[in-house]
Design an enzyme around this catalytic site. Structure first.
Site: not given
Length: 597
Positions: A122, A168
């Protein structure tokens, strides 16, 4: 390591016994050796078949053991064709000669990809927490070298809107170039395993940058890149047919400005943030019982489904087929679903015309598993279900993966940059099947020809009888004196080691037990036996941890490992231990006996 200085004028001395075989090993040696105290090749072969249950072992395998021991000088020139007790003990206590699991791929690899659990990362580019750590290709390389087969990249435009970055979004993380990540994936994709690498892209690009990303992907990967001729797949190809190939998974994307609702707002759980360092070896793996919220979770509303959804409220939608670059769209092999304004149950409804991938957060999985467990299992027979950490895990912690595995989820996405019991469990689970990153799902989680009959679909909540019983005897441990300084565990005396041993599995099978602590001994001998009745042994994982007892402070960490129960070899075996990061120690190991009945 027998003397410890307490003060300037006082030294404590401790007796240091040499490492010697436990009683069971001596008894077996006497039973399988000749009258002269020597175990011949024929005797060793009989031991391998009868005690170690290696029914396919040959006398050549026994000869190989003797040859290796001769090379290591554990046999004298007068014992070229037989073993003495010392040589036999050394063989049993060698993890390369006497491993607890096989190191070769042995599952059927010709079934569709959806029939396998896949080692999944992830936010694979993050070096630390989810908010402010650096983005880099280093954690991607590390994950691939460990055997991880699914790499996730979040791709965004740079400030000038003329290049692609990986970061991110809506955080303080520093970006890394997309091309750098892609090149590193190509270089390291097949170091640990030849089976396919899946790149899941969370796309926030404009049409022009999608075209640029597609060009980067195709030029970098070349013939390594696989994509189907048809946009609609009725069944995924097999891992065997995709050996040495790289495939792309994402949804037919929308414009980058129409981003998903940030995960930090999506889970509705104000969990107290903790780091693994707050405990000497991290929190224990929580129970996931279908009626007990995991880690004190509140029920999550049937809200947006991460990047697969497209149901971000308050954001105008565009036609994805119209706004996507065609050269980008054709690269997508595993297409993510796009449920809009539907319930969790409907989001994983089976479409008989094509297979797809859907992503759920851990709270969303818990909710749908409580109310519709067989519906989830049915969906995962042929479609991909990806589970990802809830948004409040900004410290890059992880969750109990067993709920997802029990419901057939193939991609249980984990933050690989940290450590802790949950991550140890995932690392251990994927030691199965030679560590290739693909583990064939048990038959009860696969299609059985009765897809429309709930009575023939595996129900994870249903009670089950005991299918088999695992018996584990912990004999002894060794190697800490070679890995640690004399005063690492205790300043004034040798360590007091104890072992925790147990099962991670379905709730009925999950348990942890422990041995007594052996005081002041670098070579602890416990000789304790534990019995574990198992209702679903196919999904059970043996957990082993060693700690050093400390009366006044928290116990010290001494090593850990997790091993899939279905892969365990019977007999007396060596289990090597790993550090907190999941890296194998050079010398620390346990001698155990494994039996099933």
């Amino acid at each position: 390591m027998g003397s410890y200085r307490v003060c300037v004028c006082f030294t404590r001395k401790f007796k240091s016994d040499a490492l010697s075989p436990p009683g069971d090993v001596k008894d077996l040696f006497n039973e399988y050796s000749e009258s002269g105290g020597q175990m011949t090749v024929r005797n060793l072969h009989r031991f391998l078949v009868e005690v170690q249950r290696q029914t396919d072992a040959s006398e050549k395998d026994a000869e190989h053991v003797l040859e290796v021991l001769r090379q290591r000088r554990h046999m004298s020139v007068f014992q070229r064709h037989s073993l003495n007790l010392d040589g036999f003990f050394h063989f049993l206590f060698s993890d390369d000669l006497n491993p607890v699991i096989d190191s070769k791929v042995h599952h059927d690899m010709t079934a569709p990809l959806s029939h396998y659990f896949i080692y999944t990362g992830h936010n694979s580019y993050l070096t630390g927490n989810q908010l402010s750590s650096d983005c880099s290709d280093a954690p991607i390389i590390k994950a691939l070298n460990r055997g991880v087969r699914v790499i996730e990249l979040d791709i965004w435009p740079n400030s000038a809107k003329d290049d692609v970055l990986v970061l991110h979004g809506r955080t303080l993380t520093s970006p890394v170039e997309f091309i750098k990540c892609i090149r590193s994936i190509k270089e390291h994709a097949f170091v640990a395993s030849q089976y396919p690498v899946i790149i899941t892209l969370e796309d926030h690009l404009t049409r022009d940058l999608q075209a640029k990303a597609a060009e980067t992907i195709t030029k970098t990967f070349g013939e390594l890149l696989y994509y189907p001729k048809s946009e609609v797949l009725e069944e995924f190809p097999s891992p065997e047919s995709l050996k040495g190939r790289i495939i792309i998974s994402t949804k037919p994307p929308k414009e980058y400005l129409e981003t998903k609702t940030t995960e930090l707002q999506g889970d509705g759980d104000k969990e107290k943030l903790k780091t693994p360092d707050e405990e000497p070896w991290g929190d224990d793996i929580p129970d996931y019982g279908p009626d007990v919220p995991n880690e004190r979770e509140s029920a999550d509303p049937a809200g947006p489904i991460e990047e697969d959804s497209g149901d971000d409220e308050g954001i105008s939608q565009v036609n994805p087929d119209k706004d996507v670059a065609p050269e980008y769209k054709r690269l997508i092999t595993i297409r993510a679903g796009k449920p809009k304004g539907v319930s969790l149950k409907d989001s994983i409804r089976v479409d008989g015309k094509q297979v797809k991938r859907v992503s759920l957060s851990e709270p969303q999985l818990q909710k749908v598993a409580r109310s519709h467990p067989t519906h989830v299992v049915r969906f995962t027979h042929n479609n991909f279900l990806r589970i990802y950490p809830k948004g409040t895990r900004i410290d890059s912690s992880n969750y109990n993966p067993l709920l997802a595995w029990t419901h057939g989820a193939q991609m249980v996405a984990f933050n690989m940059q940290g450590y802790g019991r949950q991550l140890w469990l995932v690392h251990g689970f994927f030691r199965a099947n030679g560590g290739c990153g693909y583990v064939k799902k048990p038959d009860f989680l696969l299609p059985n020809g009765s897809e429309n009959d709930d009575q023939h679909i595996f129900d994870p909540k249903a009670p089950r009888p005991v299918k088999t019983t695992l018996k584990v005897k912990i004999y002894m441990g060794d190697g800490w004196n070679q890995e640690f300084k004399k005063t690492h565990f205790d300043t004034y005396s040798p360590p007091d080691f104890y072992t925790r041993v147990g099962i991670a599995g379905v709730p009925a099978d999950t348990i942890m037990k422990r041995t007594r602590a052996i005081e002041d001994d670098w070579f602890p001998c416990w000789n304790e036996e534990f019995v574990f009745p198992l209702t679903v042994p196919e999904l059970a994982v043996l957990r082993v941890e060693v700690h050093e007892y400390d009366m006044s402070e928290k116990d010290d960490f001494g090593g850990q490992t997790c091993v899939p129960v279905a892969e365990l070899k019977s007999g007396i075996r060596t289990i090597p231990l790993c550090n907190k990061k999941g890296e194998k120690y050079k010398s620390v190991r346990l001698l155990v006996r494994i039996d099933f009945y």
